[in-house]
Enzyme design. Structure first.
Site, PDB file in Angstrom:
ATOM      1  N   PRO A 101       6.749   1.871 -35.559  1.00  0.00           N
ATOM      2  CA  PRO A 101       6.685   0.752 -36.876  1.00  0.00           C
ATOM      3  C   PRO A 101       5.846   1.272 -37.856  1.00  0.00           C
ATOM      4  O   PRO A 101       4.321   1.179 -37.471  1.00  0.00           O
ATOM      5  CB  PRO A 101       6.667  -0.456 -36.115  1.00  0.00           C
ATOM      6  CG  PRO A 101       6.218  -0.278 -34.740  1.00  0.00           C
ATOM      7  CD  PRO A 101       6.532   1.256 -34.547  1.00  0.00           C
ATOM      8  N   GLU A 102       5.915   1.282 -39.010  1.00  0.00           N
ATOM      9  CA  GLU A 102       5.212   1.431 -40.219  1.00  0.00           C
ATOM     10  C   GLU A 102       5.914   0.405 -41.301  1.00  0.00           C
ATOM     11  O   GLU A 102       6.315  -0.389 -40.830  1.00  0.00           O
ATOM     12  CB  GLU A 102       5.200   2.817 -40.924  1.00  0.00           C
ATOM     13  CG  GLU A 102       4.824   3.959 -39.894  1.00  0.00           C
ATOM     14  CD  GLU A 102       4.966   5.408 -40.497  1.00  0.00           C
ATOM     15  OE1 GLU A 102       4.633   5.534 -41.937  1.00  0.00           O
ATOM     16  OE2 GLU A 102       5.198   6.263 -40.004  1.00  0.00           O
TER      17      GLU A 102
END
Length: 275
Positions: A2-3
């Site tokens: 997750p960015e």
DNA sequence: ATGCTACCCTGGCAGC
DNA sequence: TGCTGCCAGGGTAGCA
């Protein structure tokens, strides 16, 4: 992994699913995921209503109201974290570390095999004070930072450009995937030092384009990432360099190279990207 | 202040 | 087949 685009997708899903919902309690099944507040502090969420769900970099912020009091929940997905809103009868996933029970029978579940994710809660204080206590980096948001401010962030900094892009105290929300993809789009070598202002402006445009495209695609699902309703993103299909070591550059057919910077793999095209 | 490295942690996979 | 060992990396502590 997750960015910013993945976290943004999760936040939008949570907002849709949780706004106005009442939380009846929380079960911290693995206290190791707590960042700073002890498990007992989470008892305060009982009877609170979700007032807002937001994001600062990769940090998810849930504002809760209980009577006149406010609570601020912080959730970070780390590498493999998932936040799912499900019916309480839904099958139990391995590595479910925290469960928020909702009054309407649903649950918000925090699942994280690798346990790099974190939970925290604070109850009061001014906004900057809360952000500090929640450990939110002071960096600028890449989607809203003005061109001149973006240039100023990087102009007088030392070190390879890729390392600077990963520094959350400068720009928050970029991780390894989108740093590499943004550098490719800007035509800049991840090892570049002392980058000129025009090139930095180009980089800002590239970052914005890459992040927006990825958000439209629902993020990149490489291993664990899913949105809060369990759906996967598909931006991984559009990656130009990340995870494509040795494969031909999609633009010029030169094999994509992998080197290590900031202790992370940096993927780039030696022909399309210059220092 | 800043920039670097080591560490946390598990699943997946290459190699034997 | 089954085992071992390595790799992925976000954030942070600790160091120079």
């Amino acid at each position: 992994m997750p960015e910013l685009p993945e976290v943004e997708t999760v936040v939008r899903g949570l907002r849709r699913a949780l706004l106005g919902a009442t939380i009846d309690g929380v079960d911290i099944r693995h206290p190791g995921i707590l960042r700073s507040a002890p498990a007992a502090n989470f008892l305060a969420v009982e009877g609170s209503r979700v007032r807002n769900v937001d994001r600062a970099g990769r940090f998810i912020l849930v504002d809760l109201a209980r009577g006149a009091a406010t609570l601020h929940l912080m959730l970070h997905l780390g590498m493999t974290g998932q936040l799912l809103v499900v019916e309480e009868a839904a099958p139990w996933a391995k590595h479910t570390h925290a469960v928020f029970q909702l009054r309407d029978g649903r649950q918000l579940r925090f699942i994280d095999p690798r346990r790099f994710g974190r939970l925290d809660i604070v109850t009061e204080g001014s906004l900057p004070e809360r952000l500090r206590r929640l450990g939110i980096p002071r960096g600028q948001e890449p989607l809203t930072v003005a061109p001149d401010d973006f240039v100023a962030l990087f102009r007088k900094r030392k070190g390879p450009l890729k390392n600077l892009l990963l520094n959350q105290a400068l720009l928050r929300g970029l991780g390894n995937i989108y740093a590499d993809e943004s550098l490719f789009r800007a035509g800049l070598d991840p090892r570049a030092h002392h980058v000129s202002a025009p090139r930095l402006r180009r980089l800002r445009t590239a970052v914005r384009h890459v992040l927006r495209s990825a958000i439209r695609a629902g993020g990149s699902s490489i291993s664990d990432y899913v949105a809060s309703d369990g759906t996967r993103g598909w931006f991984q299909l559009r990656h130009q360099v990340y995870g494509r070591t040795g494969l031909p550059c999609r633009r010029c057919r030169t094999p994509v190279r992998r080197i290590v910077l900031a202790g992370r793999s940096a993927h780039f095209c030696p022909s399309c990207q210059s220092r």
